[in-house]
Design a protein around this motif. Structure first.
Motif: not given
Length: 90
Positions: A12-13, A21-24, A52-54, A58-61
């Protein structure tokens, strides 16, 4: 002999605009730089406070964009040397 290079990056950033907690949206040129480093043999480690899910998002991104993560909040090479350092060696 070439020494392996490690880089620890935030999420993030750093590679995406901060919308936790979203993906920007991707930060301009971040993917280009990550892909170039990966081609040059740099081991990329994700250093993040996400969990967790967040963290999974990120990993999936990274995975969806062809970026292989060498580690998540740790460096396997560091772990193998049994260092007691509290932060990621990169």
């Amino acid at each position: 002999m070439t020494q392996t290079k490690f880089i620890a990056i935030g999420f993030d950033g750093t590679v995406v605009k901060n919308r936790f907690p979203y993906v920007g949206d991707p930060v301009p040129y971040a993917l280009d730089v990550l892909h170039r480093m990966q081609r040059e043999g740099v081991k990329i480690i994700l250093s993040t406070l996400r969990e967790g899910g967040e963290l999974t998002r990120a990993i999936d991104w990274f995975t969806a964009r062809g970026i292989r993560l060498y580690g998540i909040n740790e460096n396997a090479a560091q772990k193998a040397k049994s260092t007691e350092i509290g932060k990621v060696w990169a």
